[in-house]
Design an enzyme around this catalytic site. Sequence first.
Site, short mmCIF file in Angstrom:
data_model
loop_
_atom_site.label_atom_id
_atom_site.label_comp_id
_atom_site.label_asym_id
_atom_site.label_seq_id
_atom_site.Cartn_x
_atom_site.Cartn_y
_atom_site.Cartn_z
N LYS A 204 32.77 -127.78 28.15
CA LYS A 204 32.16 -126.66 27.42
C LYS A 204 33.21 -125.94 26.56
O LYS A 204 33.00 -125.65 25.38
CB LYS A 204 31.52 -125.69 28.42
CG LYS A 204 31.12 -124.36 27.85
CD LYS A 204 29.96 -124.48 26.90
CE LYS A 204 29.86 -123.26 26.01
NZ LYS A 204 28.65 -123.20 25.25
N CYS A 258 30.97 -117.02 21.22
CA CYS A 258 31.36 -118.26 21.88
C CYS A 258 32.66 -118.81 21.33
O CYS A 258 33.65 -118.91 22.03
CB CYS A 258 30.25 -119.27 21.73
SG CYS A 258 28.68 -118.62 22.29
N1 SAJ Z 1 32.17 -121.13 11.05
C1 SAJ Z 1 33.10 -121.34 10.03
N2 SAJ Z 1 33.24 -122.61 9.52
C2 SAJ Z 1 32.50 -123.66 9.97
C3 SAJ Z 1 31.56 -123.43 11.00
C4 SAJ Z 1 31.41 -122.16 11.52
O1 SAJ Z 1 33.79 -120.41 9.58
O2 SAJ Z 1 32.69 -124.77 9.47
C5 SAJ Z 1 32.01 -119.78 11.65
C6 SAJ Z 1 30.63 -119.20 11.47
O3 SAJ Z 1 30.53 -118.52 10.23
C7 SAJ Z 1 30.54 -118.26 12.66
C8 SAJ Z 1 31.37 -118.97 13.73
O4 SAJ Z 1 32.14 -119.94 13.05
O5 SAJ Z 1 31.16 -117.01 12.36
C9 SAJ Z 1 30.59 -119.62 14.84
O6 SAJ Z 1 29.38 -120.18 14.38
P1 SAJ Z 1 28.80 -121.61 14.84
O7 SAJ Z 1 27.53 -121.83 14.13
O8 SAJ Z 1 29.84 -122.64 14.66
O9 SAJ Z 1 28.61 -121.51 16.41
P2 SAJ Z 1 27.88 -120.47 17.44
O10 SAJ Z 1 28.93 -119.53 17.94
O11 SAJ Z 1 26.65 -119.88 16.91
O12 SAJ Z 1 27.46 -121.49 18.62
C10 SAJ Z 1 28.44 -122.32 19.24
C11 SAJ Z 1 27.94 -123.77 19.26
N3 SAJ Z 1 29.04 -124.66 19.63
C12 SAJ Z 1 29.36 -125.77 18.92
O13 SAJ Z 1 28.77 -126.09 17.91
C13 SAJ Z 1 30.48 -126.62 19.44
C14 SAJ Z 1 26.79 -123.91 20.26
O14 SAJ Z 1 26.40 -125.26 20.40
C15 SAJ Z 1 27.20 -123.36 21.63
O15 SAJ Z 1 26.15 -123.45 22.58
C16 SAJ Z 1 27.55 -121.90 21.45
O16 SAJ Z 1 28.68 -121.83 20.55
C17 SAJ Z 1 27.89 -121.32 22.81
O17 SAJ Z 1 27.04 -120.62 23.38
O18 SAJ Z 1 28.97 -121.61 23.33
#
Ligand code: SAJ
Length: 420
Positions: A204, A258
Site C-alpha cells: 500500500k 494519501c
Molecule cells: N498529481 C500530480 N501529478 C500527477 C498525478 C497526480 O501532481 O501526475 C497530484 C494531484 O494533483 C494531487 C495528488 O497528486 O494533488 C494526488 O492525486 P492522485 O489522483 O494521484 O491520488 P489520490 O491521492 O486521490 O489517491 C491515491 C491513489 N493511489 C494511487 O494511484 C497509487 C488511490 O488509488 C489510493 O487509494 C489513494 O491514494 C489512497 O487512499 O491511498
Amino acid sequence: MKEKICVLGLGYIGLPTAAMFASNGFDIIGVDVNEKVVNALNKGEIIIEEPYLDVMVRDVVVSGKLKASVKPEVSDVYIIAVPTPINEDKTADMSYVISATRSIVPLVKKGDIIILESTSPPKTVEDIIVPILKESSLNVEEDLYIAHSPERVIPGKILFELVENNRIVGGIDEESALKVKKLYQSFVKGEIYTTNATTAEMCKLTENTFRDVNIALANELAMICEQMNINVWDVIKFSNKHPRVNLHQPGPGVGGHCIAVDPWFIVEKFPETAKMITLSRTINDSMPEYVFNKSRKILGTLKDKKVTILGITYKPDVDDMRESPIIELIELLEEVSGITISIHDPYVQDFKYLEKDIYTACKDSDLVILGVNHKLFSDANMDRIYKDMKQANILDTRNFFDEKALVGIGFNYNLLGKGK
Ligand code: SAJ
C-alpha cells in the site's frame, strides 16, 4: 448464515466498505466515535461527499442491514478503518488504530476475523494489532484470523473501485489470508492476492510512494526545462511515446490525504535508507513556493497587486481540499503586503476570498493562477476575463489552457515547466 461484521471508523473508506458488505447481505454494525456521524447514519444520511454513496447507505439502513453505534458490538468480523493521520514530526499517529483495537479486546472470541484496512506503517499488524489482541484471554495466533487488507480506491470513484480493483490480503498466517480473501470475494470482482501482513502494508505504501517519486521527477524536470527555455510538457509527452517510459505530470505540489502522507510512513521506519523517498517528498512539498516565486517574477513584485486563483481543491473535479498545495500557495501570498487575493472554485462553498462568479474573481486582477484543472473552467469566456483584468497575466500550473488561443487574445501566458 453470513457473518456479522463490525466496521470501526465510518469515514471515506469505512462507510463505503460497511455499505458494500451490507448490500451484499451481511449484518453490519458501523462504529464511529463521532456521534454526529452515528446519528446521521441511523437516519440513513451521510456527511461525506461521494457519488452514489448516499443512495446505497439509505437502502441498507432502511433494510436494517447497517446500523451505527458509538461502541462496537460482539461480531464475527472486525474491520478497522480508522484514520492514521500524520504528526508534526512526520510520524504516523496510530492512536486511533490503537484505541479501536483495544475496544474490541473484550469482544473477540475464538474463530473471529480481524482486518486492518487503515493505511499504516510497516509491521503495524505484527507490532501493534497482535500484541493488543493478546490482552484478551485468547491464544491469538491459534484462535483468531488477522490480516491487513489496504484500501486502494480513489475518491470520486470509491464504489466502483471497491468492486473492480484488485486487492491484497496479508495475513499473520496463510489461513488468515485465505479466510479474509473469501470474505472480500463476496463483492470484489478484481483479483485478490494473498501474502503476509507486512508485505501487504508495504505494498500500500509503495503504490503511493511510486506515484510521489514519479511526480517529484516530473516536478524536477519542470524546473530544469524552465532553465533551458524549453517546455517540460512536450518533453514528457514525447518521452512517453517510448514503450517503456511513463512519466507523470508536474504541478503545484501533491495534495490529498494519501500520496503526500504515506511515503513518510516508510521514512519513519527507515530514515537512513529511504533517501529517494524523502527527497521526493521534499521536492513535491517545495512546489507551492516555486509557484509563488514564479508569480513574483511575472509581476516583478506582488506588493499591492491583485492575484486570482482558479481552483483550490487537491485535484480536479472534486470538492476535497485536504492537504491541497494551493492552500499553501495562498498562505505564502497572504504574507505579501498590500496584496488582494481572490479565489474561484466551483466545487468549494466555503473558504476565504471566495467569489462565486469567475468573472468577479478575475476583475481588475494583475495575475490569474490556474491552480487546479477543473473541467468546468473550459467553459470560461477568456475574452471577457482578458477585458476585465488590470494586467492580463496568466500562470497555468497544469498545462490546462490552450496557449495559442490565450496569446491570440492578448494574454501574457506563463506555464509551469516552460521557460520564456
Ligand atoms: N498529481 C500530480 N501529478 C500527477 C498525478 C497526480 O501532481 O501526475 C497530484 C494531484 O494533483 C494531487 C495528488 O497528486 O494533488 C494526488 O492525486 P492522485 O489522483 O494521484 O491520488 P489520490 O491521492 O486521490 O489517491 C491515491 C491513489 N493511489 C494511487 O494511484 C497509487 C488511490 O488509488 C489510493 O487509494 C489513494 O491514494 C489512497 O487512499 O491511498
